[in-house]
Design a protein around this motif. Structure first.
Motif, PDB file in Angstrom:
ATOM      1  N   TYR A 372     -13.183   2.936   2.041  1.00  0.00           N
ATOM      2  CA  TYR A 372     -11.874   2.772   3.255  1.00  0.00           C
ATOM      3  C   TYR A 372     -11.464   1.636   2.500  1.00  0.00           C
ATOM      4  CZ  TYR A 372     -10.789   1.093   7.599  1.00  0.00           C
ATOM      5  OH  TYR A 372      -9.442   0.922   8.725  1.00  0.00           O
ATOM      6  N   LEU A 373     -10.875   0.934   2.076  1.00  0.00           N
ATOM      7  CA  LEU A 373      -9.587   0.426   1.694  1.00  0.00           C
ATOM      8  C   LEU A 373      -8.619   0.948   0.977  1.00  0.00           C
ATOM      9  CD1 LEU A 373     -11.116  -3.532   0.964  1.00  0.00           C
ATOM     10  CD2 LEU A 373      -9.895  -3.030   3.055  1.00  0.00           C
ATOM     11  N   GLN A 374      -9.391   2.168   0.087  1.00  0.00           N
ATOM     12  CA  GLN A 374      -7.801   2.473  -1.044  1.00  0.00           C
ATOM     13  C   GLN A 374      -7.402   3.610   0.699  1.00  0.00           C
ATOM     14  OE1 GLN A 374     -11.150   4.309  -3.946  1.00  0.00           O
ATOM     15  NE2 GLN A 374      -9.345   3.680  -5.641  1.00  0.00           N
ATOM     16  N   SER A 375      -8.035   4.342   1.540  1.00  0.00           N
ATOM     17  CA  SER A 375      -7.922   5.017   2.610  1.00  0.00           C
ATOM     18  C   SER A 375      -6.385   3.698   3.289  1.00  0.00           C
ATOM     19  CB  SER A 375      -8.600   5.026   2.840  1.00  0.00           C
ATOM     20  OG  SER A 375      -9.127   4.723   4.307  1.00  0.00           O
ATOM     21  N   VAL A 376      -6.580   2.980   2.907  1.00  0.00           N
ATOM     22  CA  VAL A 376      -6.182   2.025   4.389  1.00  0.00           C
ATOM     23  C   VAL A 376      -4.377   1.368   3.317  1.00  0.00           C
ATOM     24  CG1 VAL A 376      -7.655   1.745   5.975  1.00  0.00           C
ATOM     25  CG2 VAL A 376      -7.072   0.119   4.411  1.00  0.00           C
ATOM     26  N   GLN A 377      -4.328   1.653   1.552  1.00  0.00           N
ATOM     27  CA  GLN A 377      -3.578   1.211   1.107  1.00  0.00           C
ATOM     28  C   GLN A 377      -2.095   1.306   2.107  1.00  0.00           C
ATOM     29  OE1 GLN A 377      -4.124  -1.155  -0.772  1.00  0.00           O
ATOM     30  NE2 GLN A 377      -5.444  -1.160   0.697  1.00  0.00           N
ATOM     31  N   ASP A 378      -1.021   0.231   1.706  1.00  0.00           N
ATOM     32  CA  ASP A 378       0.256   0.875   1.991  1.00  0.00           C
ATOM     33  C   ASP A 378       1.157   1.074   0.881  1.00  0.00           C
ATOM     34  OD1 ASP A 378       2.349   0.112   3.206  1.00  0.00           O
ATOM     35  OD2 ASP A 378       2.672  -1.517   3.701  1.00  0.00           O
ATOM     36  N   THR A 379       1.273   2.169   0.771  1.00  0.00           N
ATOM     37  CA  THR A 379       1.993   2.567   0.027  1.00  0.00           C
ATOM     38  C   THR A 379       3.740   3.034  -0.227  1.00  0.00           C
ATOM     39  OG1 THR A 379       2.040   4.784   0.979  1.00  0.00           O
ATOM     40  CG2 THR A 379       0.386   4.413  -0.563  1.00  0.00           C
ATOM     41  N   GLY A 380       3.989   2.214   1.419  1.00  0.00           N
ATOM     42  CA  GLY A 380       5.966   2.230   1.133  1.00  0.00           C
ATOM     43  C   GLY A 380       6.295   0.632   0.491  1.00  0.00           C
ATOM     44  N   GLY A 381       7.734   0.184   0.587  1.00  0.00           N
ATOM     45  CA  GLY A 381       8.238  -0.643   0.258  1.00  0.00           C
ATOM     46  C   GLY A 381       7.860  -1.753  -1.190  1.00  0.00           C
ATOM     47  N   SER A 382       8.403  -2.174  -1.376  1.00  0.00           N
ATOM     48  CA  SER A 382       8.371  -3.313  -2.142  1.00  0.00           C
ATOM     49  C   SER A 382       6.978  -4.348  -1.711  1.00  0.00           C
ATOM     50  CB  SER A 382       9.115  -4.679  -3.117  1.00  0.00           C
ATOM     51  OG  SER A 382      10.430  -4.662  -1.520  1.00  0.00           O
ATOM     52  N   ASN A 383       6.236  -4.919  -1.914  1.00  0.00           N
ATOM     53  CA  ASN A 383       5.555  -6.334  -1.497  1.00  0.00           C
ATOM     54  C   ASN A 383       6.519  -7.256  -0.609  1.00  0.00           C
ATOM     55  OD1 ASN A 383       3.653  -7.590  -0.945  1.00  0.00           O
ATOM     56  ND2 ASN A 383       2.761  -8.013  -3.364  1.00  0.00           N
TER      57      ASN A 383
END
Length: 383
Positions: A372-383
């Protein structure tokens, strides 16, 4: 002989009250399941035991029993019920929702003790008699709650999404919103203890806005349930007084219509916004097994996550505090995300308040949470 018989009878008569008292004292304590830090409902502070714990104490007194308490965090959701009530760690749990499909046939219920639900919170001079009184206002609604769904299609009401009643009350007090539409018992308690009773708390009713609550027992405890049902009617005045003591509203509720389906509208005046966080479209949950070595059911993982982890990390992992925002795991750990996850959930981080879960959940359940956590990872911008 006659004198001896009279002596025996007299001795028996004198002993009878003592024997009766001994029988009462021999009754085992009524063991209650309760959360040690969950006011207004329960607390391990003897000076503020909480609404549910005091109701349980009143019931025990009527039954001629003392009380013992099994402490367990209630934010574990239904797992709390399984680990305590259904594992015979206690006899009763006060304040369970009286819902037909709650835990299936494993849990049986007393007669209702009260009705609890959501309330409108605002200044005492504001009219709060219906949904139209919210027109043009900024209204705090709890994430994924009935109030959020109910107002979703009202573009004339600005929704400000919060993650808890505490956050909703704070937003109201700080002037970030005009009204808070949040869980009534917590709102009432906070109004009484933290805000000097400065707000009005107006209970609501309607589809998904209010539930009956009762005392829950394990299926095999029907005799105890019947005993409790026998004393509850005589306790109603005391229970009403306890609700008032803890600030839980009990006035005439405002009637609302059915909640709108939980949908995401286009960004605009009526789009929900989380306090301290930019709005974002909700990501769909991946139901298939995820790529990589860790396979899992993300839908099942979401259920475990929201029943246990959401207390700290936010419902559906929506969390404005970056250091505990689990949507940033991939950015933060990159290829080490999976190994970091397993070490953390197995061993915990006690110094930071993170418990170890290896003895609570199976690896299959934890694998589902990872999916589930893999499915909600933020893939935009820098940390």
């Amino acid at each position: 002989m006659g004198k001896a018989i009279r002596t025996v009878l007299l001795s028996t008569a004198l002993l009878a009250p003592a024997l009766s008292a001994g029988a009462d004292e021999a009754r085992p304590p009524l063991r209650l399941c309760a959360d040690p830090t969950n006011l207004p409902f329960s607390s391990d502070d003897p000076g503020k035991p909480g609404l549910y714990l005091e109701i349980g104490q009143a019931v025990a007194q009527k039954l001629g029993r003392t009380v013992s308490t099994n402490w367990y965090k209630s934010y574990f959701g239904k797992r709390t019920v399984r680990e305590t009530l259904l594992s015979k760690q206690c006899d009763a749990m006060v304040g369970l929702p009286l819902i037909d499909d709650f835990m299936g046939p494993a849990v049986i219920f007393s007669k209702p003790i009260a009705h609890e639900g959501y309330a409108l919170v605002g200044t005492k001079d504001r009219k709060l008699a219906g949904i139209d009184d919210l027109r043009g206002l900024r209204v705090a609604v709890q994430y994924q709650s009935t109030p959020q769904n109910l107002l979703a299609l009202r573009d004339d009401i600005q929704k400000v999404t919060v993650l808890s009643p505490e956050e909703g009350m704070a937003a109201l007090d700080q002037g970030k919103v005009d009204i808070a539409f949040i869980w009534a018992p917590v709102a009432g308690w906070l109004n009484k203890t933290s805000y000097g009773d400065k707000y009005q708390i107006v209970a609501t009713e309607g589809d998904g806005l209010v539930w009956a609550t009762a005392i829950g027992f394990a299926k095999a405890s029907g005799a105890l349930r019947d005993e409790v049902d026998g004393v509850l009617p005589s306790l109603q005045p005391e229970i009403s007084a306890l609700f008032a003591k803890y600030g839980v509203p009990n006035g005439a509720p405002v009637k609302f219509g059915e909640a709108a389906p939980a949908t995401t509208s286009s960004v605009g005046a009526g789009e929900p916004v989380t306090v301290g966080q930019a709005a974002a479209a909700e990501k769909p949950v991946q139901t298939a097994a995820v790529a990589g070595d860790a396979k899992g059911d993300a839908t099942a993982g979401r259920e475990v996550f929201n029943g246990t982890c959401a207390h700290c990390h936010g419902p559906d992992a929506v969390q404005a505090e970056r250091k505990i925002d689990l949507r940033l795991l991939k950015k933060r750990y990159a290829d080490d995300m999976e190994s970091t996850y397993w070490k953390t959930v197995h061993d915990g981080r006690p110094a930071k308040g993170m418990p170890a879960w290896k003895d609570v959940f199976s690896d299959d359940e934890l694998r589902n949470v990872y999916a589930y956590l893999q499915s909600v990872q933020d893939t935009g911008g820098s940390n």
